[in-house]
Design a protein around this motif. Structure first.
Motif, PDB file in Angstrom:
ATOM      1  N   GLU A  67      87.945  72.740  37.101  1.00 13.11           N
ATOM      2  CA  GLU A  67      88.568  71.430  36.876  1.00 13.11           C
ATOM      3  C   GLU A  67      89.070  71.266  35.453  1.00 13.11           C
ATOM      4  O   GLU A  67      90.042  70.579  35.196  1.00 13.11           O
ATOM      5  CB  GLU A  67      87.569  70.310  37.179  1.00 13.11           C
ATOM      6  N   GLU A  94      79.789  68.017  46.880  1.00 17.11           N
ATOM      7  CA  GLU A  94      80.401  67.363  45.715  1.00 17.11           C
ATOM      8  C   GLU A  94      81.793  67.902  45.392  1.00 17.11           C
ATOM      9  O   GLU A  94      82.489  67.365  44.545  1.00 17.11           O
ATOM     10  CB  GLU A  94      79.491  67.486  44.482  1.00 17.11           C
ATOM     11  N   GLU A  97      86.284  64.895  47.474  1.00 20.24           N
ATOM     12  CA  GLU A  97      86.407  63.505  47.045  1.00 20.24           C
ATOM     13  C   GLU A  97      87.520  62.857  47.860  1.00 20.24           C
ATOM     14  O   GLU A  97      88.637  63.360  47.897  1.00 20.24           O
ATOM     15  CB  GLU A  97      86.737  63.450  45.553  1.00 20.24           C
ATOM     16  N   GLU A 100      89.469  65.100  50.331  1.00 21.50           N
ATOM     17  CA  GLU A 100      90.249  66.226  49.827  1.00 21.50           C
ATOM     18  C   GLU A 100      89.417  67.025  48.833  1.00 21.50           C
ATOM     19  O   GLU A 100      88.491  66.507  48.210  1.00 21.50           O
ATOM     20  CB  GLU A 100      91.527  65.730  49.132  1.00 21.50           C
ATOM     21  N   LYS A 102      88.525  68.561  45.370  1.00 26.33           N
ATOM     22  CA  LYS A 102      88.797  68.160  43.994  1.00 26.33           C
ATOM     23  C   LYS A 102      89.447  69.298  43.208  1.00 26.33           C
ATOM     24  O   LYS A 102      90.040  69.062  42.168  1.00 26.33           O
ATOM     25  CB  LYS A 102      87.506  67.733  43.292  1.00 26.33           C
ATOM     26  N   GLU A 103      89.302  70.515  43.693  1.00 27.05           N
ATOM     27  CA  GLU A 103      89.827  71.695  43.004  1.00 27.05           C
ATOM     28  C   GLU A 103      90.716  72.481  43.967  1.00 27.05           C
ATOM     29  O   GLU A 103      90.605  72.328  45.176  1.00 27.05           O
ATOM     30  CB  GLU A 103      88.662  72.586  42.553  1.00 27.05           C
TER      31      GLU A 103
END
Length: 193
Positions: A67, A94, A97, A100, A102-103
């Protein structure tokens, strides 16, 4: 009417049983995040290799770009291919989010020895996209139902031997060795030296 006294041990057992019942009945709020897909042997038919042998021992890792933007990748999950080339890899919840990732995450095939296999079609061909989303489960896969393609000699499994035997060459008879006679200078056959 008479109330029976409850001993301390009986009360503790009752509370423990009640806690177990509440814990099992309530369930958990965690969501399941998994990646499903399949691999394809690019030249098994041409090389006369059984696909089940080619898939044996191969692994898939899910690698995601960091990220913080330093360009590195972090492995978020790993799994093995079954005999038909299918895989299922669980990811930490985790990483998702609002439904979708996050990375940016990619599926990477690894040989039986653990070395990464080259990706047919480049990195973008193995990028993960959301396939199915329910309240408890997020399922990701390769875009457009693509498969992870590999070549057995480059991405070797644990069973198949992909080294081709060298062709057997017929033995060529050695020609006789001709020498000159020391006395007269004529050529004579001396046989093998």
């Amino acid at each position: 009417m008479r109330i029976l006294p409850i001993s301390g041990e009986a009360l503790v057992c009752l509370l423990v049983a009640l806690l177990f019942a509440v814990n099992f009945c309530h369930g958990s709020d965690s969501k399941t995040v998994e990646v499903v897909g399949s691999a394809e042997c690019a030249d098994c038919a041409r090389s006369n290799i059984k696909p089940s042998e080619a898939f044996s021992g191969l692994r898939v890792t899910i690698d995601c770009k960091q990220e913080n933007g330093n360009g590195g990748f972090k492995t978020r999950g790993t799994g093995e291919l079954d005999v038909e080339g299918e895989f299922k890899v669980s990811l930490p919840e985790e990483i998702v989010e609002d439904g979708e990732l996050k990375e940016d995450c990619y599926a990477q095939l690894h040989s039986a020895s653990g070395t990464p296999c080259p990706a047919y079609g480049g990195l973008e061909s193995s990028k993960l996209v959301l396939k199915v989303k329910t309240n408890e489960k997020h399922t990701f896969g390769l875009a457009k139902n693509k498969k992870l393609k590999f070549s057995p000699p480059i991405c070797a499994s644990s069973i198949a031997d992909y080294t081709r035997p060298s062709p057997v060459r017929p033995s060529v008879p050695t020609p006789p060795i001709w020498r000159r006679c020391r006395l007269c200078g004529r050529r004579i056959c001396c046989g093998k030296v």
